[in-house]
Design an enzyme around this catalytic site. Structure first.
Site, PDB file in Angstrom:
ATOM      1  N   ARG A  76      -4.024  19.463 -48.801  1.00  0.00           N
ATOM      2  CA  ARG A  76      -2.799  18.837 -48.301  1.00  0.00           C
ATOM      3  C   ARG A  76      -2.787  17.353 -48.661  1.00  0.00           C
ATOM      4  NH1 ARG A  76      -1.736  20.309 -42.023  1.00  0.00           N
ATOM      5  NH2 ARG A  76      -1.343  18.078 -41.966  1.00  0.00           N
ATOM      6  N   ARG A 119     -10.666  20.851 -45.849  1.00  0.00           N
ATOM      7  CA  ARG A 119      -9.641  21.874 -45.703  1.00  0.00           C
ATOM      8  C   ARG A 119      -8.890  22.142 -47.013  1.00  0.00           C
ATOM      9  NH1 ARG A 119      -5.699  21.219 -40.596  1.00  0.00           N
ATOM     10  NH2 ARG A 119      -4.826  19.441 -41.682  1.00  0.00           N
ATOM     11  N   ARG A 132       3.752  15.351 -29.356  1.00  0.00           N
ATOM     12  CA  ARG A 132       2.656  14.502 -29.800  1.00  0.00           C
ATOM     13  C   ARG A 132       2.677  13.142 -29.123  1.00  0.00           C
ATOM     14  NH1 ARG A 132       1.749  17.170 -35.067  1.00  0.00           N
ATOM     15  NH2 ARG A 132      -0.032  16.214 -36.101  1.00  0.00           N
ATOM     16  N   LYS A 153      -5.788  24.254 -34.187  1.00  0.00           N
ATOM     17  CA  LYS A 153      -4.682  24.784 -33.399  1.00  0.00           C
ATOM     18  C   LYS A 153      -3.735  25.634 -34.247  1.00  0.00           C
ATOM     19  CE  LYS A 153      -2.477  20.202 -33.140  1.00  0.00           C
ATOM     20  NZ  LYS A 153      -2.353  20.083 -34.579  1.00  0.00           N
ATOM     21  N   ARG A 199      -4.573   9.372 -38.907  1.00  0.00           N
ATOM     22  CA  ARG A 199      -4.073  10.474 -38.066  1.00  0.00           C
ATOM     23  C   ARG A 199      -4.934  10.624 -36.817  1.00  0.00           C
ATOM     24  NH1 ARG A 199      -4.533  14.976 -42.155  1.00  0.00           N
ATOM     25  NH2 ARG A 199      -3.699  16.410 -40.587  1.00  0.00           N
TER      26      ARG A 199
HETATM   27  P1  AMP Z   1       0.437  18.542 -38.688  1.00  0.00           P
HETATM   28  O1  AMP Z   1       0.625  19.569 -39.754  1.00  0.00           O
HETATM   29  O2  AMP Z   1       0.779  19.058 -37.320  1.00  0.00           O
HETATM   30  O3  AMP Z   1      -0.904  17.878 -38.738  1.00  0.00           O
HETATM   31  O4  AMP Z   1       1.530  17.390 -38.979  1.00  0.00           O
HETATM   32  C1  AMP Z   1       1.522  16.658 -40.196  1.00  0.00           C
HETATM   33  C2  AMP Z   1       2.296  15.362 -40.022  1.00  0.00           C
HETATM   34  O5  AMP Z   1       3.657  15.629 -39.690  1.00  0.00           O
HETATM   35  C3  AMP Z   1       1.804  14.432 -38.912  1.00  0.00           C
HETATM   36  O6  AMP Z   1       0.719  13.624 -39.313  1.00  0.00           O
HETATM   37  C4  AMP Z   1       3.069  13.621 -38.631  1.00  0.00           C
HETATM   38  O7  AMP Z   1       3.276  12.627 -39.621  1.00  0.00           O
HETATM   39  C5  AMP Z   1       4.165  14.662 -38.778  1.00  0.00           C
HETATM   40  N1  AMP Z   1       4.448  15.349 -37.488  1.00  0.00           N
HETATM   41  C6  AMP Z   1       4.212  16.646 -37.178  1.00  0.00           C
HETATM   42  N2  AMP Z   1       4.578  16.928 -35.919  1.00  0.00           N
HETATM   43  C7  AMP Z   1       5.069  15.762 -35.416  1.00  0.00           C
HETATM   44  C8  AMP Z   1       5.590  15.387 -34.144  1.00  0.00           C
HETATM   45  N3  AMP Z   1       5.677  16.256 -33.113  1.00  0.00           N
HETATM   46  N4  AMP Z   1       5.978  14.092 -33.973  1.00  0.00           N
HETATM   47  C9  AMP Z   1       5.910  13.204 -34.971  1.00  0.00           C
HETATM   48  N5  AMP Z   1       5.424  13.478 -36.190  1.00  0.00           N
HETATM   49  C10 AMP Z   1       4.995  14.757 -36.418  1.00  0.00           C
END
Ligand code: AMP
Length: 212
Positions: free
Chosen positions: A160, A127, A88, A13, A171
């Site tokens: 990451r 990744r 989320r 995404k 996750r």
């Molecule tokens: P992402 O880069 O979108 O995979 O986000 C990395 C991490 O940030 C996630 O595993 C969560 O710990 C936190 N995170 C990102 N977006 C949210 C959200 N909308 N609500 C809660 N935690 C978030």
């Protein structure tokens, strides 16, 4: 255009949202990127967020609502936005709906990036980001030339912190339990558009443009 990208970690995404941002000239708003920036800035909040992210858990809904309300109030989001990684949880989806209702700017579409769970794990473990160019690569799927182009130029392939096996498993679990129900949430509101996200970046982007 106001849209949400919904999809499991590794569904692509972020990649597709960035491409759409460049094409349509509306900001991609990635809550994950915003949280990583807070971690890098070393604020107290950043330190708390790091622990939660490293465990593969979610930052609280109230904090996320604060972050997203501030971000959507910025001038560049006036003409539209692409939300990547928010909402989320069902509570976040409800908060977003209330916020956008108040602004009189409802969502146009929610794009569900649909990928098989087996593929996700490979995408996440492989990744990498090139430290020089910021280009997203994958040690399983990128060509050797693409990987060499980064390292030969003196760049490093950075992984990451939360892309390790244990955190990835958490996750994906959190996604299944807390985020997947949003598919029904948006389907019942007639906002959902599903894109088959298994394919090359270009193929998936074509499919995305077709549903938009
Ligand atoms: P992402 O880069 O979108 O995979 O986000 C990395 C991490 O940030 C996630 O595993 C969560 O710990 C936190 N995170 C990102 N977006 C949210 C959200 N909308 N609500 C809660 N935690 C978030």
């Amino acid at each position: 255009m106001r849209i949400v990208f919904l999809g499991a970690p590794g569904s692509g995404k972020g990649t597709q949202a960035k491409r759409l941002e460049a094409d349509r000239n509306i900001p991609q708003i990635s809550t994950g990127d915003m949280l990583r920036a807070a971690v890098a800035a070393g604020t107290r909040f950043g330190q708390q967020a790091r622990d939660i992210m490293d465990a593969g858990q979610l930052v609280s809904d109230d904090i996320m609502l604060g972050i997203i309300s501030e971000r959507l109030a910025e001038p560049d989001a006036e003409e539209g936005f692409i939300l990547d990684g928010f909402p989320r949880t069902e509570k976040q989806a409800q908060d977003l709906e209330d916020l956008l209702d108040q602004l009189g700017k409802p969502l146009d579409a929610v794009i569900q990036m649909d990928v098989d769970f087996d593929i996700l794990s490979k995408r996440l473990t492989g990744r990498r980001t090139c430290s020089l160019t910021g280009k997203l690569l994958n040690i399983h799927f990128s060509t050797q030339e693409e990987l060499d182009a980064c390292t030969d130029a003196g760049g490093e392939l950075i992984q990451r912190d939360d892309d390790n096996a244990e955190t990835i498993a958490n996750r994906l679990d959190v996604y299944r339990q807390q985020t997947e129900p949003l598919i029904e949430y948006y389907r019942s509101r007639d906002r959902l558009k599903t894109v088959d996200a298994d394919g090359s970046m270009d193929e998936v982007y074509e499919r995305l443009l077709a549903v938009l």
